[in-house]
Design a protein around this motif. Structure first.
Motif, PDB file in Angstrom:
ATOM      1  N   ILE A  24      63.182  65.102 -32.962  1.00  0.00           N
ATOM      2  CA  ILE A  24      63.061  64.845 -34.225  1.00  0.00           C
ATOM      3  C   ILE A  24      63.022  63.915 -34.650  1.00  0.00           C
ATOM      4  N   PHE A  25      64.161  63.081 -34.976  1.00  0.00           N
ATOM      5  CA  PHE A  25      63.748  61.111 -35.334  1.00  0.00           C
ATOM      6  C   PHE A  25      63.184  60.590 -34.769  1.00  0.00           C
ATOM      7  N   SER A  26      63.186  60.892 -33.474  1.00  0.00           N
ATOM      8  CA  SER A  26      62.382  58.978 -32.820  1.00  0.00           C
ATOM      9  C   SER A  26      60.866  59.699 -33.335  1.00  0.00           C
ATOM     10  N   ALA A  27      60.338  61.295 -33.206  1.00  0.00           N
ATOM     11  CA  ALA A  27      59.159  61.625 -33.895  1.00  0.00           C
ATOM     12  C   ALA A  27      58.849  61.033 -35.125  1.00  0.00           C
ATOM     13  N   CYS A  28      60.123  60.867 -35.883  1.00  0.00           N
ATOM     14  CA  CYS A  28      59.933  60.833 -37.185  1.00  0.00           C
ATOM     15  C   CYS A  28      59.870  59.192 -37.524  1.00  0.00           C
ATOM     16  N   GLU A  29      60.820  58.103 -36.916  1.00  0.00           N
ATOM     17  CA  GLU A  29      61.137  56.946 -36.849  1.00  0.00           C
ATOM     18  C   GLU A  29      58.688  56.381 -36.440  1.00  0.00           C
ATOM     19  N   LEU A  30      58.978  56.931 -34.953  1.00  0.00           N
ATOM     20  CA  LEU A  30      57.750  56.494 -34.816  1.00  0.00           C
ATOM     21  C   LEU A  30      56.335  56.931 -35.373  1.00  0.00           C
ATOM     22  N   GLY A  31      56.598  57.446 -36.318  1.00  0.00           N
ATOM     23  CA  GLY A  31      55.299  58.294 -37.522  1.00  0.00           C
ATOM     24  C   GLY A  31      54.078  59.169 -36.593  1.00  0.00           C
ATOM     25  N   VAL A  32      54.632  59.673 -35.854  1.00  0.00           N
ATOM     26  CA  VAL A  32      53.949  61.102 -35.188  1.00  0.00           C
ATOM     27  C   VAL A  32      54.039  62.183 -36.741  1.00  0.00           C
TER      28      VAL A  32
END
Ligand code: SAM
Length: 343
Positions: A24-32
């Motif tokens: 979840i955090f990675s998707a959030c940081e990437l702007g998904v």
């Protein structure tokens, strides 16, 4: 059903917990989530990858995992998968939404996560790991938290986002309409203060915090509001302003009992008779057997600060020891609870 002894389903799920967080955090940081919200129509992995400048393979795996944990939805047309957000992702995970938890995620991913990497040492030594994690002295907790302008803003974003969820429940846990002047000590961005003046339009709130915090709050988080003023100061080394009600939201949990008693005594001495103090914390059950969130927050206080989460009786004890009376406890059933005491 099969027992955990036959096959450790629950254990394996727990082991995987940090990886689920990081999905979840990675998707959030990437702007998904922002991209999917903006696009208004389902997108292929290739499209998302192109827009966000990532590999197609990596993005496809990330999107599939997000579908697996039911944060995204997928439909396949002519052999191509098209991904879209759920209502929950749009509401809480996209950056711009009114209830966005984006800033909470960024802080957890970039600051809390590396700190928890040193949990073994925190437990062994019984103290925070600011030195090992960030090369900063363990004695000055907020010097570590505010080690750069960028870190300070991230922390303030985290503080701000909690009250999007719990703010209204907290300020209405008790009827506070009899308190005209309210001081939110360590009030940070003023997020809880804004909930206060919304619920009590005839009250005014002073947000009291360290100078650099007040400066950033006014620069980055302020919204025009005549009922809220900011005041700089240090609640340990200086005086606190006069008020009918003092709010201490997530302040007591930062510090050991001795410092809490010093602060509460200072408040008691400035508070008028009939005035009050409102503590806002994630309270443990009296027997400390939960809530799990409070138990985990307490470990977070160990690894990052000098304090702990406490059951109601410990707050009541400290309040009574400094002279406050009529201690009332309100559990909201959400992350944070409230305690009101009267001088
Ligand atoms: N009350 C806010 C909330 O619940 O969102 C912020 C809680 S945060 C854990 C602790 C706050 O106390 C920070 O805003 C910090 O800047 C402030 N603080 C720490 N030491 C302080 C001091 N000595 N004097 C005034 N404020 C202080």
């Amino acid at each position: 059903s099969q027992s955990e002894l036959d096959y450790p389903f629950k254990l394996l799920e727990y082991f995987n917990g940090f990886r689920v967080s990081k999905v979840i955090f990675s998707a959030c940081e990437l702007g998904v989530f922002d991209l999917l919200l903006k696009s208004q129509e389902p997108l292929s992995a290739q499209h998302v990858a192109r827009e966000l400048g990532t590999s197609v393979d990596g993005m496809e795996r990330l999107l599939d995992a997000l579908v697996g944990i039911e944060i995204l939805e997928v439909e396949t047309t002519d052999g191509t998968a098209f991904y879209s957000s759920t209502d929950v992702a749009n509401l809480y995970l996209a950056k711009g939404s009114a209830k966005s938890l984006h800033d909470m995620i960024i802080y957890q991913s970039q600051t809390i996560y590396p700190l928890w990497n040193n949990m073994v040492d925190a437990v062994r030594e019984g103290r925070n790991q600011n030195e090992k994690t960030f090369g900063l002295p363990p004695e000055d907790v907020f010097q570590a938290i505010y080690r750069s302008e960028e870190e300070m803003l991230k922390f303030m974003g985290l503080m701000n986002s909690s009250w999007v969820l719990d703010g209204h429940d907290i300020v209405t846990a008790f009827n506070l309409s009899c308190f005209q002047t309210i001081v939110d000590l360590g009030g940070c961005t003023g997020a809880l203060a804004r909930e206060m003046v919304k619920a009590y339009p005839s009250s005014s709130v002073t947000v009291f915090d360290l100078p650099q915090v007040v400066e950033s709050a006014q620069k980055h988080f302020s919204q025009e509001n005549d009922a809220i003023v900011f005041q700089t100061g240090d609640f340990f080394s200086g005086d606190v302003p006069a008020a009918d009600l003092y709010v201490l939201a997530r302040i007591i949990h930062d510090w050991p009992e001795e410092k809490c008693l010093t602060l509460l005594k200072k408040i008691y001495n400035t508070c008028r008779p009939g005035g009050g103090v409102l503590l806002v914390e994630a309270m443990l059950f009296e027997n400390r057997r939960g809530p799990v969130m409070a138990q985990i927050f307490s470990l977070n206080m160990l690894v990052q600060a000098e304090g702990r989460e406490r059951p109601p009786s410990e707050y009541t004890h400290m309040l009574k020891k400094t002279g406050f009376q009529n201690v009332q406890v309100c559990r909201t059933g959400k992350s944070y609870d409230a305690i009101l005491a009267i001088r």
